[in-house]
Structures are given as C-alpha cells and as structure tokens.
Design a protein around this motif. Sequence first.
Motif, PDB file in Angstrom:
ATOM      1  N   ASP A 139      48.836  17.461  57.974  1.00 42.16           N
ATOM      2  CA  ASP A 139      50.153  17.614  58.586  1.00 42.16           C
ATOM      3  C   ASP A 139      49.986  18.180  59.992  1.00 42.16           C
ATOM      4  OD1 ASP A 139      52.031  16.734  56.661  1.00 42.16           O
ATOM      5  OD2 ASP A 139      51.663  18.520  55.469  1.00 42.16           O
ATOM      6  N   ARG A 176      68.258  21.792  51.363  1.00 46.89           N
ATOM      7  CA  ARG A 176      69.022  20.546  51.300  1.00 46.89           C
ATOM      8  C   ARG A 176      70.348  20.720  50.575  1.00 46.89           C
ATOM      9  NH1 ARG A 176      64.833  16.739  48.390  1.00 46.89           N
ATOM     10  NH2 ARG A 176      64.734  18.632  47.086  1.00 46.89           N
ATOM     11  N   ASN A 200      57.110  19.859  55.183  1.00 45.17           N
ATOM     12  CA  ASN A 200      57.476  20.438  56.471  1.00 45.17           C
ATOM     13  C   ASN A 200      58.695  21.351  56.400  1.00 45.17           C
ATOM     14  OD1 ASN A 200      55.911  19.435  59.062  1.00 45.17           O
ATOM     15  ND2 ASN A 200      55.869  17.760  57.570  1.00 45.17           N
ATOM     16  N   MET A 201      59.383  21.411  55.261  1.00 46.66           N
ATOM     17  CA  MET A 201      60.534  22.302  55.177  1.00 46.66           C
ATOM     18  C   MET A 201      60.132  23.706  54.708  1.00 46.66           C
ATOM     19  SD  MET A 201      62.642  20.998  51.803  1.00 46.66           S
ATOM     20  CE  MET A 201      62.109  21.411  50.128  1.00 46.66           C
ATOM     21  N   PRO A 260      57.289   9.466  53.177  1.00 47.48           N
ATOM     22  CA  PRO A 260      58.141  10.183  54.132  1.00 47.48           C
ATOM     23  C   PRO A 260      58.914  11.339  53.497  1.00 47.48           C
ATOM     24  CG  PRO A 260      58.329   7.814  54.452  1.00 47.48           C
ATOM     25  CD  PRO A 260      57.580   8.011  53.171  1.00 47.48           C
ATOM     26  N   THR A 261      59.375  11.160  52.263  1.00 46.59           N
ATOM     27  CA  THR A 261      60.096  12.241  51.589  1.00 46.59           C
ATOM     28  C   THR A 261      59.169  13.411  51.309  1.00 46.59           C
ATOM     29  OG1 THR A 261      61.597  10.645  50.564  1.00 46.59           O
ATOM     30  CG2 THR A 261      61.489  12.829  49.574  1.00 46.59           C
ATOM     31  N   SER A 311      56.533  14.150  53.002  1.00 45.54           N
ATOM     32  CA  SER A 311      56.234  14.769  54.301  1.00 45.54           C
ATOM     33  C   SER A 311      57.346  15.731  54.693  1.00 45.54           C
ATOM     34  CB  SER A 311      56.056  13.692  55.367  1.00 45.54           C
ATOM     35  OG  SER A 311      55.768  14.282  56.624  1.00 45.54           O
ATOM     36  N   ARG A 312      58.584  15.328  54.512  1.00 46.96           N
ATOM     37  CA  ARG A 312      59.701  16.228  54.816  1.00 46.96           C
ATOM     38  C   ARG A 312      59.675  17.442  53.897  1.00 46.96           C
ATOM     39  NH1 ARG A 312      62.267  11.150  55.529  1.00 46.96           N
ATOM     40  NH2 ARG A 312      63.047  11.164  53.377  1.00 46.96           N
TER      41      ARG A 312
END
Length: 460
Positions: free
Chosen positions: A340, A37, A100-101, A93-94, A96-97
């Motif tokens: 996930d 990020r 997944n990164m 949601p954060t 989850s991201r």
Amino acid sequence: MVSDAPLTSDAGLLPLRQFDDHIGLTAQFAGALHDPRDPDRIDHTVPEMVRSRVFGILAGYADQDDHDTLRTDPVFKLIADRSPTDADLASQPTLSRFENMIDIPSLFRLRDVLIDQLIGSFAQPPFTLTFDLDAVDDPTHGSQQLTLLHAFYEQYQYLPLVITCAENDAIVVLSLRHGTAAASLGADNDLEYLVTRLRAVWPNVRIRVRGDGGFGNPTMYEVSERLDVIYTYGLSTNPVLQRESDALLAEAVRLWDVTHGPQRLFAGFWYQAGTWTAPRWVVVKAEANAQGTNRRFVTTNRPGAQAYPEATYDEYAMRGESENRNKEFKCGMAMDRLSDHRFMANYLRLYLHAAALNLSVRLRREIADPPPAPAGDVPVVALPEPARKRYRNARRRRDPLGEGQPATWRLLLIKVAASVVVSCRRIVVRLSGSWPHQQFFERVAQHVARRPALPHFWSG
C-alpha cells in the motif's frame, strides 16, 4: 471439460475457520477497527474483509489482487459467513479502501488484541514468560510512505519490530518503523506496555527478555531494570571487552592446539561503558576450532549468571528459535508484501499477516504430537546438540503438522480440491477421495470438533 459444480482448491481452510471461532481471533481483530462508513450502505462488513484477508494469507494469497478471483470461491464465502450462492465477496478496490481507512486509535486497539490473545492462550497463569525482541527487514519495491534506503541491508525497506513469546510462539507486539530506524527504536516503550498489561492480569509472573546486540544499549538496560525484568542482551565488542577476554581466548586456542577438538570456554566480569550509569555483568564466550576463533558477549542480570556463565549464554542463544517465527512471518506469511502507499495502511497489513501466523501457530501447538524425549525426564532443550538434532529430525518425520512451516500446512492440509453442494437444508463440502493427505485433515477437524470453545478474552 468444465464442471458446473462449485469447486474450490482451499477446502482445508474450513477447520481453521472453525478453530478461529473457538478462540475469537478475527472477531476481536475486526472489533478493534473503526468503520466510518454509513451502515445503511455497507455491502461488505469489516469481519468479512478481515477474514478474507487473513485466510487468504493462510492459503498463500498475500495480495489484494488475489481476491478478485477468491471473491467467488465457495469456501471463502463460507469463511466470511456467506452461503456459496450469496453475492460475491469484496473486490480488490474495496479491500484497498478497507486497508486505507485505518486510523491510529484502531492500531492501538490492535496492539491490545495481540496481547489479549496471548493472555487467553493460557488456561492457567504462567510462572514465567520469555519474550524475544527482533528487528526484521522488510524490503519494499515502490513509493510507499517512509520506505527508506538502509545502508546495512542495501535496500529500500521498512524495519518492523517484532516481539514473540517463547512459550507459545505467538507474535505479541508489532511496530512498523521507517526504513532507517535503529534496531531498538521504540522497543523500550513496547516492552513497558507489554509488561504493564501482563502484570495487571498476572502480578506474579516472572518475565525474561532476550535481544541481540541491536538492543544492547543503556535505554533497554534501564527500562528492563525499572520493570524488574530479567534480561540478556547481546553486546557489541570493543577494545576493553577484548582485553578482558584475551586470556580466555588464548586458553581456548591452547586447548585446540593440544586436542584438535572444538573448544568453547566461558567467563564473566563486571563492566561499565562510558554511557552506562552503573556496571553490569557481562558473559563472554570464546571459541577456537578449525574455522578460527570467535568471541561473543552478552549483558545480563539473570540470577545465577555469575556462577553459570555457559548456561546463561546458551539460554540467550535459544532466542534463535524466535528467528524461525520471523522466517515464517516473512517468508511463509509474506509479511514483506506491504505494497500500500500509505504507511498506516501497511501497518494494518502487518497486523493482518501477524493474525494469520498466530492463528496457525496456536492450532499447530494444540495438535502437535511429539515423540517422547529420548532421555526420559531430561528436557529436550537440555540434551547435547547431536541428540537434540536427532530428536528434532525424528519429530519432523512423525509429526509434520506439529513442526510444519506454513508451506507444509498448505501442502498437507489447506490445498485440497472439493466440491460445495448447496441445498435448501444444508451445505455439503465433498473432498477428493484420492487426496493422499486426508488423515491430516481428519486429525485437525476432529481436534477442533472436540475442543471446547473457550470464553473470548476481551480487553476492558
């Protein structure tokens, strides 16, 4: 009535967070993860999200959804190095991201984190280390990548490989594998990497490895012998092994008929299967009792196995203690909540759950206060089974945290109501004065406060 004061139901996490500061587990974990990020647009750092997830798992919140509520909790903000009056923590949601990164190099670095933590847990180089290999079924209930139907377990699942250390109960190597993987798939590579890393730090350490029949195959024998590792692996029965042990079983049955008491007889012999490159020593256990007869075989290169087959088999059977770690991992820390979609995101989840277990297990071993062994200088493991059972029951009564499963720690330590008061000078956490388990909180908090923070072991 509704109170306006900032309240929490998980104040017992605070001494665990202080302990984490001492050993640097979540700091090392977060440091292993690549963050792609833009630094100027980050509201929630990787260490914050790692601690939210790890301490959430410790408190029994296994899913990302739980953090939509926990993100406002004052204690979880303190755990993430925020003031209770600061902005809320990461939402589902954060998180989850975040999961997944994950990338493959980060997973390799996480593998080193677990081994680094194992090394850092010993103040002096150990003389011997014992590792137990096990495949743990992980049922799935969605369309996760590489979840497949396993005929033996009759379920859609993953099949992680877990290597634990018998000397400190830590998970030291993890592999997430597809649902139809063979029990030993990749175990040779994992074992070689672990042994190589350890011998680079402790060249003279003696390493023993144990595994059930799923690991009793030529690949595991050969890698263990090449690495100069002492091994004992279960061996599946076949007609040749049965013929070799028929006389021993017949003798056990004869003694049962005479005495009507349970019989356990042991023997050993050299054996070479058609796929083996060399003969190896096999120990057989033959039992006869009121339930019938039973035979079990193990393959071993353990010194003394030819002279002491019973002791060899009993030492192998002690790998059953590693099953308790797997139970804690799967049931207590909910490692089976790999929901996930992406396989690699679930791999990261598996590491998060392992970090939670390792953190609690390490503190549990430090604060343990077992009663003296009943036979003086005789180790507890050498006591007859009835005496061992009585000792363990007495220990559970005297030392519930030192023997406690994750659910016990939550009940006696973590789950305590508190108010959090913020002033310009300090933050005060006030526990309930009527809480019946206050002595356990004080015991753990005092231990952590007195404990010197050790230098963190960082891989080079």
